[in-house]
Design a protein around this motif. Structure first.
Motif, short mmCIF file in Angstrom:
data_model
loop_
_atom_site.label_atom_id
_atom_site.label_comp_id
_atom_site.label_asym_id
_atom_site.label_seq_id
_atom_site.Cartn_x
_atom_site.Cartn_y
_atom_site.Cartn_z
N LEU A 26 122.36 83.91 -10.86
CA LEU A 26 122.89 84.50 -12.09
C LEU A 26 121.79 85.04 -12.99
O LEU A 26 122.08 85.71 -13.98
N HIS A 27 120.54 84.76 -12.66
CA HIS A 27 119.41 85.25 -13.46
C HIS A 27 118.40 85.92 -12.53
O HIS A 27 117.27 85.45 -12.38
N ALA A 28 118.83 87.01 -11.91
CA ALA A 28 118.00 87.64 -10.87
C ALA A 28 116.70 88.19 -11.43
O ALA A 28 115.67 88.15 -10.76
N LEU A 29 116.71 88.73 -12.64
CA LEU A 29 115.48 89.27 -13.21
C LEU A 29 114.47 88.15 -13.44
O LEU A 29 113.29 88.27 -13.07
N GLU A 30 114.91 87.05 -14.02
CA GLU A 30 114.01 85.92 -14.26
C GLU A 30 113.51 85.32 -12.96
O GLU A 30 112.32 84.97 -12.85
N ALA A 31 114.38 85.21 -11.97
CA ALA A 31 113.98 84.66 -10.68
C ALA A 31 112.96 85.56 -9.99
O ALA A 31 111.98 85.08 -9.40
N THR A 32 113.16 86.86 -10.09
CA THR A 32 112.25 87.82 -9.46
C THR A 32 110.89 87.78 -10.12
O THR A 32 109.85 87.72 -9.45
N ALA A 33 110.86 87.83 -11.45
CA ALA A 33 109.59 87.77 -12.17
C ALA A 33 108.86 86.46 -11.88
O ALA A 33 107.63 86.45 -11.68
N SER A 34 109.60 85.38 -11.84
CA SER A 34 108.99 84.07 -11.57
C SER A 34 108.39 84.02 -10.17
O SER A 34 107.28 83.50 -9.98
N ALA A 35 109.09 84.56 -9.17
CA ALA A 35 108.57 84.56 -7.80
C ALA A 35 107.29 85.38 -7.70
O ALA A 35 106.32 84.95 -7.07
N LEU A 36 107.29 86.55 -8.32
CA LEU A 36 106.09 87.39 -8.29
C LEU A 36 104.92 86.69 -8.97
O LEU A 36 103.78 86.74 -8.50
N SER A 37 105.19 86.02 -10.09
CA SER A 37 104.14 85.32 -10.81
C SER A 37 103.61 84.13 -10.02
O SER A 37 102.39 83.92 -9.92
N TRP A 93 108.62 77.25 -13.35
CA TRP A 93 108.55 75.90 -12.80
C TRP A 93 109.93 75.37 -12.45
O TRP A 93 110.11 74.73 -11.41
N ARG A 94 110.90 75.66 -13.30
CA ARG A 94 112.27 75.20 -13.04
C ARG A 94 112.79 75.78 -11.73
O ARG A 94 113.39 75.08 -10.90
N ILE A 95 112.55 77.07 -11.50
CA ILE A 95 113.08 77.71 -10.30
C ILE A 95 112.31 77.25 -9.06
O ILE A 95 112.91 76.97 -8.01
N ALA A 100 114.20 83.58 -2.00
CA ALA A 100 114.36 82.13 -2.17
C ALA A 100 114.62 81.77 -3.63
O ALA A 100 115.46 80.91 -3.93
N PHE A 101 113.91 82.43 -4.54
CA PHE A 101 114.09 82.15 -5.96
C PHE A 101 115.47 82.61 -6.44
O PHE A 101 116.13 81.90 -7.20
N VAL A 102 115.90 83.77 -5.98
CA VAL A 102 117.23 84.26 -6.37
C VAL A 102 118.32 83.38 -5.76
O VAL A 102 119.39 83.19 -6.36
N ALA A 103 118.05 82.82 -4.59
CA ALA A 103 119.04 81.96 -3.93
C ALA A 103 119.41 80.77 -4.80
O ALA A 103 120.57 80.34 -4.81
N VAL A 104 118.43 80.21 -5.53
CA VAL A 104 118.72 79.02 -6.33
C VAL A 104 119.09 79.36 -7.78
O VAL A 104 119.53 78.48 -8.52
N ASP A 105 118.93 80.63 -8.17
CA ASP A 105 119.33 81.03 -9.53
C ASP A 105 119.89 82.46 -9.49
O ASP A 105 119.35 83.38 -10.10
#
Length: 279
Positions: free
Chosen positions: A223-234, A18-20, A216-221
């Protein structure tokens, strides 16, 4: 104890996703997409629905002027031709030099020697995230030609876990393997995403679209590419689940997925995001 830990992990991932997503909506990052003819429409609409700003720009002469203004770059080799490779390499090199994240989608990497070589050359340019199906990730990890099922995967995502970890360690990229369970790894940590519906396999460019969302998710975070990637997929998978409740088939799911992504609220994300640690 284990169940409470699992609930705590679920709440933490829900909050992260949600944050991302909120950051994407607030900041509307400009995402340059050098992608294939089939996917341009769905990728652009996915980015818009999530709150990002798409730019489907692949002209080599424009890259020096435009790419520095993008917050992230997405490269997809779906309808690859020799004319596109210089644009892809130039944009990737420029993004890396400027410290901007870029994401690679190695569509049908093992379909031909030309395509595999182009993908391997792009991997050398250090994508922050590389997302593909199991067959594509196995092909890149093995760096050898093998039987392929075109852009579809003849392997399950879980078959590619060790190959993904090896590729992540060798490339420095976060590797995402799409499947019934999406696998994401940075070479050490491994997480699984269980959101999504089988009908997505009947929508051309759905995988391309989720790769753009990852950018898009990695663009705003970054430094946390794994979390951004998992969040986008979810988030993409969750939008598909909600869209499926209203859909009658692939065409209407495509429409309702975009609507659901646009309308996602905090309650849905917190209660339905399904991401778990696998390592």
């Amino acid at each position: 104890m284990g169940e409470r830990a699992s609930e705590g992990e679920a709440r933490e991932w829900g909050a992260t996703a949600w944050r991302i997503l909120t950051a994407v909506r607030e900041r509307s990052p400009l995402i340059q997409c050098i992608t294939n003819y089939v996917s341009m429409d769905l990728m652009a609409n996915t980015l818009l629905a999530a709150g990002a700003s798409p730019a489907m720009l692949h002209c080599l002469q424009e890259i020096p002027d435009f790419t520095p203004h993008a917050q992230a770059l997405c490269i997809n080799v779906g309808t690859l031709s020799p004319d596109w490779i210089p644009s892809m390499k130039t944009a990737a090199e420029l993004a890396t030099r400027l410290g901007k994240p870029w994401v690679l989608d190695p569509v049908a990497a093992s379909a031909s020697e030309f395509r595999l070589r182009a993908c391997l050359d792009l991997v050398q340019l250090k994508p922050v995230v590389l997302r593909g199906n199991a067959s594509e990730i196995l092909a890149l990890s093995n760096a050898s030609l093998g039987p392929s099922k075109g852009v579809d995967s003849s392997h399950r995502s879980v078959d590619a876990v060790e190959a993904a970890k090896s590729l992540a360690q060798g490339s420095g990229s976060v590797i995402a393997v799409s499947g019934a369970v999406d696998i994401i790894t940075d070479g050490q940590r491994v997480v699984g995403v269980k959101n999504g519906v089988a009908m997505l396999q009947k929508i051309t460019a759905a995988g391309c679209a989720v790769t753009a969302l990852i950018a898009a998710f990695v663009a705003v975070d970054p430094l946390h590419a794994l979390e951004a990637t998992a969040s986008a997929l979810s988030i993409f998978g969750l939008a598909a689940e909600m869209g499926m409740d209203m859909a009658r088939g692939p065409a209407s799911l495509r429409i309702h997925l975009i609507d659901s992504l646009h309308g996602l609220d905090q309650a849905a994300v917190f209660s339905r995001v399904s991401i778990t640690s696998m390592s």
